[in-house]
Enzyme design. Structure first.
Site, short mmCIF file in Angstrom:
data_model
loop_
_atom_site.label_atom_id
_atom_site.label_comp_id
_atom_site.label_asym_id
_atom_site.label_seq_id
_atom_site.Cartn_x
_atom_site.Cartn_y
_atom_site.Cartn_z
N ASP A 154 0.81 -1.21 0.00
CA ASP A 154 0.00 0.00 0.00
C ASP A 154 0.85 1.27 0.00
O ASP A 154 2.01 1.26 0.44
CB ASP A 154 -0.92 0.02 1.22
N LYS A 155 0.24 2.35 -0.42
CA LYS A 155 0.91 3.66 -0.50
C LYS A 155 1.59 4.02 0.81
O LYS A 155 2.74 4.49 0.81
CB LYS A 155 -0.12 4.72 -0.88
#
Length: 306
Positions: free
Chosen positions: A139-140
């Protein structure tokens, strides 16, 4: 222009028009369909309706999907923290806030832009122009170890190992509350959230099997420092599983509290270690990324309050 027709059955009677379309096309977001509806590309019984229109049994929905606009992804000179590299594989330490591959709203500043500059034309092309070299992602706002493949042969070998769950993936995270069991196993199928398509959820009916192993490394007054090992690799797996047992990751405003007293940028989660069988040498390679500064400082703060 691609035109398709759908007749509403009793399963979707009373559903919002934009949500109905998002279910029919699970690869697209409701925002995408809201834009098409606003631009008069969606008709119900040959009439233009708004996104909040409730479809009814036997309604005929016509949707016009404009041809996709090609997106050019350009190399960018962005510094990379390289943990391991040889002729076939690159393992990088992804920083917080960096998106792995281009997507709507993020066509620059991604890890792909950075590795395209660093590797030039030495990247696998199996995942297309948008995701060269990318065989898996995090994820970011999750930091840590990520494999980049430099050729298609390497990509196929690593992808197969991921598919058969033989890649070692250990994470470190801080969760809210004191986890009573010193170690454990969470098993719960993960699928799209039934009402919020931006979220995942434990969904035994429509989800895919998911298993997370955990170990408590240290406890504080109202938080726990944890190690996680993935048996499977579903979207948001650790975040969803920990939230499902009442201990969401600290800073995770999607699956936990919207309050953010420590002013964190997203979940406190780090992909610490990744291990795989090298596609050429067949030897086991294991690489670890050090905890990021913000994570270490947070641990020091908790320890000082003991």
């Amino acid at each position: 222009m691609n035109i398709e027709y759908f007749e509403v059955d009793d399963k979707y009677d009373g559903e919002r028009l934009d949500k109905f379309l998002a279910v029919i096309y699970p690869s697209q977001s409701r925002t995408f369909f809201q834009k098409l509806i606003k631009e008069d590309h969606v008709f119900v019984n040959d009439s233009v309706e708004k996104a909040n229109y409730r479809v009814h049994l036997d309604d005929v929905v016509r949707i016009e999907i404009p041809p996709a606009v090609p997106v050019t992804i350009l190399p960018e000179e962005i510094p990379l923290d390289i943990l391991y590299e040889d002729e076939d594989v690159l393992v990088v330490n992804k920083p917080k806030g960096m998106v792995v591959h281009p997507c709507p709203g993020h066509y620059t500043g991604t890890l792909v832009n950075a590795v395209m500059y660093y590797c030039r034309d030495r990247l696998s092309g199996i995942n297309g122009e948008i995701r060269p070299g990318i065989v898996h992602r995090i994820d970011k706002d999750t930091t840590g170890s990520l494999i980049v493949c430099k050729n298609d042969s390497c990509h196929k070998h690593i992808a197969e190992q991921i598919k058969e769950h033989s890649v070692t993936r250990r994470y470190r995270g801080i969760v809210t509350g004191v986890v009573k069991e010193s170690s454990g196993r969470i098993e719960g199928a993960i699928g799209r959230h039934p009402t919020d398509r931006k979220k995942m959820a434990v969904n035994e009916k429509n989800g895919k099997p998911a298993v997370t192993h955990y170990k408590v490394l240290e406890t504080f007054s109202n938080a726990s420092f944890m190690e996680f090992e993935l048996e499977t690799g579903r979207t948001h797996q650790i975040r969803v599983h920990m939230a499902s047992i009442g201990h969401p990751l600290l800073g995770d405003t999607v699956y936990g509290s919207i309050k953010n007293p420590y002013h964190l940028q997203g979940q406190t989660l780090h992909a610490m270690t990744i291990g795989f069988r090298h596609p050429e040498t067949k030897k086991y390679v294991e690489v670890s990324a050090p905890l990021p500064d913000y994570f270490e400082k947070l641990l020091l703060k908790f320890r000082s309050q003991k």
